[in-house]
Design a protein around this motif. Structure first.
Motif, PDB file in Angstrom:
ATOM      1  N   PRO A  69       0.795  -1.226   0.000  1.00 23.96           N
ATOM      2  CA  PRO A  69       0.000   0.000   0.000  1.00 23.96           C
ATOM      3  C   PRO A  69       0.828   1.276   0.000  1.00 23.96           C
ATOM      4  N   VAL A  70       1.959   1.294   0.700  1.00 25.11           N
ATOM      5  CA  VAL A  70       2.768   2.518   0.732  1.00 25.11           C
ATOM      6  C   VAL A  70       3.360   2.809  -0.637  1.00 25.11           C
ATOM      7  N   GLY A  71       3.970   1.803  -1.249  1.00 24.33           N
ATOM      8  CA  GLY A  71       4.555   2.004  -2.571  1.00 24.33           C
ATOM      9  C   GLY A  71       3.521   2.406  -3.601  1.00 24.33           C
ATOM     10  N   MET A  72       2.335   1.810  -3.523  1.00 24.04           N
ATOM     11  CA  MET A  72       1.280   2.173  -4.470  1.00 24.04           C
ATOM     12  C   MET A  72       0.818   3.618  -4.266  1.00 24.04           C
ATOM     13  N   ALA A  73       0.711   4.036  -3.012  1.00 23.58           N
ATOM     14  CA  ALA A  73       0.295   5.410  -2.741  1.00 23.58           C
ATOM     15  C   ALA A  73       1.324   6.403  -3.270  1.00 23.58           C
ATOM     16  N   LEU A  74       2.601   6.070  -3.148  1.00 22.82           N
ATOM     17  CA  LEU A  74       3.655   6.971  -3.605  1.00 22.82           C
ATOM     18  C   LEU A  74       3.583   7.177  -5.112  1.00 22.82           C
ATOM     19  N   ARG A  75       3.328   6.106  -5.866  1.00 18.12           N
ATOM     20  CA  ARG A  75       3.356   6.263  -7.319  1.00 18.12           C
ATOM     21  C   ARG A  75       2.027   6.734  -7.896  1.00 18.12           C
ATOM     22  N   GLN A  76       0.950   6.740  -7.075  1.00 21.27           N
ATOM     23  CA  GLN A  76      -0.329   7.253  -7.579  1.00 21.27           C
ATOM     24  C   GLN A  76      -0.278   8.763  -7.769  1.00 21.27           C
ATOM     25  N   ASP A  77       0.515   9.445  -6.963  1.00 24.04           N
ATOM     26  CA  ASP A  77       0.653  10.903  -7.052  1.00 24.04           C
ATOM     27  C   ASP A  77       1.968  11.201  -7.760  1.00 24.04           C
ATOM     28  N   LYS A  78       1.886  11.646  -9.008  1.00 26.24           N
ATOM     29  CA  LYS A  78       3.099  11.830  -9.808  1.00 26.24           C
ATOM     30  C   LYS A  78       4.013  12.903  -9.222  1.00 26.24           C
TER      31      LYS A  78
END
Length: 285
Positions: free
Chosen positions: A96-105
């Motif tokens: 979840p952390v890695g996904m959240a980081l890459r969702q916001d460019k």
């Protein structure tokens, strides 16, 4: 070694007369079967209770997670992995952390800069805001700050003057209700580097997007139309090929940048890192 019971978790479109899912789901299941595992397809849409009940009933040894959306919102994909964490189920892919980081460019780019991974200079324009400082130079490319699959990216995304910039930013604000990411457009060759594994991760053979069949003067952009509109000129002109003509030092720079980007963004198991190679041989993520 006995095969694992693997739940292949994915989003399915439930229409009145049929149920559809991405063809990659069946490809994953076939690949797992071929190496002796026992896959079970677990389709979800927008009911969290249903998803949890299916997984608890199945009790899989592993969840192969290809669920890229939930409830019709791509930004929910990280929440799906968070549920898997809470259920104590091992799963493939980034957490979840890695996904959240890459969702916001914007966050993605700031992290890359902090880790000294080169990426184009950029600015973010929220809805109702447009003020370009002198830090960036045309040409620029304009895209929605969130989302994936090249949504909002086409030939008109590349702008070469202030008038075109303001017009394209307004399109993003109006059509996507999102801030606009504006970054310098690197006019060079485009490469994708796959990364597999964790300890250590391995950079796979470098893939290049071949734009040579596009009409002269067409922007070299792999946008939404080139990916999904089968009838478009872009779809039928742009191809992915294995890059075979790169000098060893250029290949090393591309692979190293990909591995550094994966580390910076806390990506796990597998990734694809998109890069442009500037005329001086510098890769930009």
């Amino acid at each position: 070694m006995e095969g694992l019971n693997v739940a292949v978790l994915f989003y399915e479109e439930r229409l009145p007369d049929r149920i559809e899912h991405d063809e990659v789901v069946d490809q994953v299941a076939a690949a797992l079967t071929a190496v002796g595992h026992k896959p079970t397809l677990v389709g979800v849409q927008n009911d969290l209770t249903e998803m949890v009940a299916k997984l608890l009933e199945l009790k899989p040894d592993l969840v192969f997670n290809v669920c890229e959306t939930f409830g019709g919102r791509d930004t929910n994909e990280g929440n799906v992995t968070a549920v898997l964490v809470l259920l104590g189920l091992p799963y493939t892919g980034t957490g979840p952390v890695g996904m959240a980081l890459r969702q916001d460019k914007a966050v993605t780019k700031k992290l890359l800069q902090f880790h000294e991974v080169r990426c184009p200079r950029f600015a973010i324009f929220d809805v109702g805001e447009l003020e370009l400082t002198g830090r960036m130079r045309f040409p620029l490319i304009v895209k929605p700050m969130r989302g994936d699959a090249s949504a909002g990216v086409d030939d008109s995304s590349v702008v070469r003057d202030y008038s075109s910039l303001t017009e394209r930013v307004a399109v993003i604000h109006r059509d996507f209700a999102d801030a606009a990411l504006v970054e310098e457009f690197i006019e060079g060759r485009e490469f994708y580097v796959g990364v597999l594994g964790n300890e250590p991760p391995e950079a796979l053979p470098i893939v290049e997007m071949d734009f040579t069949k596009l009409p002269p003067g067409s922007p070299h952009v792999y946008g939404w139309r080139a990916k999904f509109d089968h009838a478009s000129e872009q779809y039928n002109s742009v191809n992915a090929i294995i890059a075979t003509d790169l000098a060893p030092e250029v290949r090393y720079r591309l692979s190293t940048a990909a591995l550094e980007a994966v580390f910076a963004l806390q990506v796990r198991d597998y990734a694809r890192v998109d890069m442009r190679l500037a005329g001086d041989g510098t890769p930009y993520v």
